[in-house]
Design an enzyme around this catalytic site. Structure first.
Site, mmCIF file in Angstrom:
data_model
loop_
_atom_site.group_PDB
_atom_site.id
_atom_site.type_symbol
_atom_site.label_atom_id
_atom_site.label_comp_id
_atom_site.label_asym_id
_atom_site.label_seq_id
_atom_site.Cartn_x
_atom_site.Cartn_y
_atom_site.Cartn_z
ATOM 1 N N SER A 101 0.873 -1.233 0.052
ATOM 2 C CA SER A 101 -0.144 0.168 0.138
ATOM 3 C C SER A 101 0.779 1.163 0.037
ATOM 4 C CB SER A 101 -1.035 0.017 1.292
ATOM 5 O OG SER A 101 -0.076 0.112 2.394
ATOM 6 N N GLY A 102 2.096 1.106 0.484
ATOM 7 C CA GLY A 102 3.270 2.303 0.413
ATOM 8 C C GLY A 102 3.313 2.824 -1.128
ATOM 9 N N TYR A 103 4.251 3.889 -0.909
ATOM 10 C CA TYR A 103 4.773 4.512 -2.433
ATOM 11 C C TYR A 103 5.497 3.687 -3.030
ATOM 12 C CZ TYR A 103 2.891 8.976 -1.167
ATOM 13 O OH TYR A 103 2.183 10.117 -0.809
ATOM 14 N N CYS A 161 17.684 5.950 -1.792
ATOM 15 C CA CYS A 161 17.128 6.753 -3.165
ATOM 16 C C CYS A 161 18.475 7.809 -3.201
ATOM 17 C CB CYS A 161 16.112 7.473 -2.874
ATOM 18 S SG CYS A 161 15.456 8.016 -1.509
ATOM 19 N N ASN A 163 13.272 9.311 -7.626
ATOM 20 C CA ASN A 163 13.472 8.404 -6.407
ATOM 21 C C ASN A 163 12.965 7.234 -6.231
ATOM 22 O OD1 ASN A 163 11.262 10.548 -6.072
ATOM 23 N ND2 ASN A 163 11.047 9.318 -4.097
HETATM 24 N N1 LIG Z 1 10.123 6.671 -0.838
HETATM 25 C C1 LIG Z 1 11.115 6.373 -1.794
HETATM 26 O O1 LIG Z 1 11.387 7.090 -2.351
HETATM 27 C C2 LIG Z 1 12.130 5.305 -1.169
HETATM 28 C C3 LIG Z 1 13.293 5.085 -1.817
HETATM 29 C C4 LIG Z 1 13.985 4.076 -1.795
HETATM 30 C C5 LIG Z 1 13.522 3.120 -0.791
HETATM 31 N N2 LIG Z 1 12.904 3.380 0.080
HETATM 32 C C6 LIG Z 1 12.418 2.536 1.108
HETATM 33 O O2 LIG Z 1 11.498 1.501 0.591
HETATM 34 C C7 LIG Z 1 10.722 1.040 2.037
HETATM 35 C C8 LIG Z 1 9.300 1.372 1.842
HETATM 36 O O3 LIG Z 1 9.161 2.940 1.379
HETATM 37 P P1 LIG Z 1 7.762 3.682 1.093
HETATM 38 O O4 LIG Z 1 8.244 5.019 0.834
HETATM 39 O O5 LIG Z 1 6.963 2.856 0.256
HETATM 40 O O6 LIG Z 1 7.056 3.960 2.726
HETATM 41 P P2 LIG Z 1 5.291 4.014 2.963
HETATM 42 O O7 LIG Z 1 4.812 4.675 1.820
HETATM 43 O O8 LIG Z 1 5.306 4.429 4.335
HETATM 44 O O9 LIG Z 1 5.088 2.602 2.828
HETATM 45 C C9 LIG Z 1 5.415 1.612 3.872
HETATM 46 C C10 LIG Z 1 4.295 0.278 3.877
HETATM 47 O O10 LIG Z 1 4.782 -0.707 4.587
HETATM 48 C C11 LIG Z 1 3.884 -1.088 5.847
HETATM 49 N N3 LIG Z 1 4.102 -1.088 7.168
HETATM 50 C C12 LIG Z 1 4.261 0.042 7.746
HETATM 51 N N4 LIG Z 1 4.819 -0.119 9.214
HETATM 52 C C13 LIG Z 1 4.821 -1.495 9.310
HETATM 53 C C14 LIG Z 1 5.026 -2.583 10.242
HETATM 54 N N5 LIG Z 1 5.334 -2.403 11.414
HETATM 55 N N6 LIG Z 1 4.889 -4.003 9.908
HETATM 56 C C15 LIG Z 1 4.391 -4.319 8.422
HETATM 57 N N7 LIG Z 1 4.149 -3.340 7.553
HETATM 58 C C16 LIG Z 1 4.352 -2.129 7.787
HETATM 59 C C17 LIG Z 1 2.492 -0.077 5.449
HETATM 60 O O11 LIG Z 1 1.717 -0.703 4.967
HETATM 61 P P3 LIG Z 1 0.359 -1.429 5.474
HETATM 62 O O12 LIG Z 1 0.149 -0.675 7.020
HETATM 63 O O13 LIG Z 1 -0.956 -0.860 4.668
HETATM 64 O O14 LIG Z 1 0.535 -2.758 5.779
HETATM 65 C C18 LIG Z 1 3.063 1.194 4.633
HETATM 66 O O15 LIG Z 1 2.239 1.347 3.250
HETATM 67 C C19 LIG Z 1 11.407 1.999 3.079
HETATM 68 O O16 LIG Z 1 12.259 0.943 3.724
HETATM 69 C C20 LIG Z 1 12.136 3.132 2.306
HETATM 70 O O17 LIG Z 1 13.108 3.553 3.080
HETATM 71 C C21 LIG Z 1 11.893 4.451 -0.375
#
Ligand SMILES: NC(=O)c1ccc[n+]([C@@H]2O[C@H](COP(=O)([O-])OP(=O)(O)OC[C@H]3O[C@@H](n4cnc5c(N)ncnc54)[C@H](OP(=O)(O)O)[C@@H]3O)[C@@H](O)[C@H]2O)c1
Length: 357
Positions: free
Chosen positions: A19-21, A159, A324
């Protein structure tokens, strides 16, 4: 629906944190991937809802719903699991997943650092799986292609780290006057994920340039680790990160203190990236975009690189621009996965960027 599942697909994938980005970007890119069938997309908050309600770009592409069940209930059917979870969370799943024999692609920082002792300082937790840190390959194809062919476990780079490493690495072949490299990063709002907090409210965020991490940015040790891998040199990274008024995109501006000229600098870049499909060297002085700019990579898996030479104090000012969530996350994940399975390396990633955005 545009996309049929199951037919002629070679592997089955599950996404945890879908569901996340980043989970959403993985879905968007995999839904049309020739060789991958998405079997499971899990979300605790949105269990039972259609994927397209949370990721409206998927309308017309899939009728799938989020499952909230543990990924372990459906593992029998999967070849690969993507973990798009916050750091400190993936590590709770990975040791058990590895035991099952499934391939794992982790988007978080939990398996990026080879030296486990660094997790205490930079991430605030003890890493108790040094053997697993050795098994994971850093998912940057341009540096680790051969290792990616022989692994089951991929740690996808951060990123800001990606943009920094790509733009600095070629210049470490120079004689450095100083082993400290300053990196200024400008990051769009999606870089901090979809979890809500007050600082992300539109009226607080819009029109602001916020120095959100001027020191101690967590990507520092992985940049240092990978630059050492690429060049054999120990450099220190002085990274300051700012959030700017964009949704997607990163620009990193790095100062590498060394004497060189334009011709030599271009040669270093060209030699380093040779025939890389997703690295573009930006050098059109008549263009409106003389230097890399996130605006020209959004929506694509490209990293745009360029530089300026400062003869006054002998420095290379090196620029990197990426989306990113693509070259900085899901794009490198899919490119690495393609290499791991022997698929065409650019399968699912051949889209040009959007312009203008
Ligand atoms: N955003 C970027 O540009 C980017 C770039 C490179 C790497 N990353 C990395 O990729 C990962 C995801 O990033 P994101 O930006 O997609 O974050 P996000 O939008 O906050 O999504 C994270 C997802 O993980 C789930 N979650 C959160 N806490 C949890 C827990 N304790 N147990 C199980 N599920 C949990 C949540 O889904 P539900 O609550 O619906 O289950 C949430 O939708 C991170 O580690 C981030 O550092 C991000």
């Amino acid at each position: 629906m545009w996309v049929r599942t199951g037919e002629n697909k070679l592997i089955k994938a599950g996404i945890v944190g879908a569901s996340g980005y980043v989970g959403g970007e993985l879905l968007r890119l995999l839904v049309t991937h020739k060789d991958v069938e998405i079997k499971v997309a899990s979300s605790k908050r949105h269990k039972g809802e259609k994927l397209a309600r949370i990721h409206p770009d998927l309308y017309g592409f899939t009728d799938m719903k989020f499952t909230g069940e543990s990924i372990f209930d459906v593992l029998d059917d999967l070849d690969v699991v993507f973990l798009a979870l916050p750091h400190g969370t993936s590590i709770k799943y990975v040791p058990d997943l590895v035991e099952t024999g499934v391939n794992v692609i982790d988007m978080s920082a939990d398996f990026r650092l080879k030296d486990g002792s660094k997790y205490v300082r930079w991430y605030g937790y003890e890493h108790n799986y040094p053997d697993l840190l050795n098994k994971f390959v850093y998912g940057m194809p341009e540096l680790h292609r051969e290792e990616l062919k022989n692994t089951k476990y991929i740690a996808v780079p951060g990123c800001i780290a990606s943009s920094s490493i790509y733009s600095i690495a070629p210049f470490l072949n120079l004689d450095l006057d100083n082993n400290i490299i300053n990196v200024d990063a400008k990051v769009g709002s999606s870089g901090s994920g979809s979890e809500m907090d007050e600082s992300k409210v539109f009226s607080e965020r819009y029109n602001s340039i916020r120095a959100y991490k001027p020191v101690q940015h967590r990507h520092t040790p992985e940049i240092e680790q990978e630059l050492k891998f690429a060049s054999g040199k120990d450099v220190k990274i002085a990274l300051s990160a700012h959030s700017v008024n964009m949704v997607r995109g990163i620009l990193t501006t790095s100062n590498i203190y060394a004497k060189t000229d334009e011709i030599n600098a271009w040669q270093l870049m060209r030699q380093f990236y040779d025939k890389e499909k997703f690295v573009r060297l930006i050098m059109d002085k008549k263009s409106n975009f003389k230097y890399p700019d996130p605006k020209t990579v959004i929506g694509s898996n490209f990293v745009d690189l360029g530089f300026a030479i400062d003869r006054y104090i002998n420095r290379v000012v090196s620029f990197g621009a990426i989306d990113n969530m693509i070259k900085g996350a899901s794009g490198n994940a899919i490119q690495s996965m393609n290499i791991m399975y022997g698929f065409k390396e650019n399968e699912g990633l051949t889209m040009p960027s959007l312009f203008p955005v």
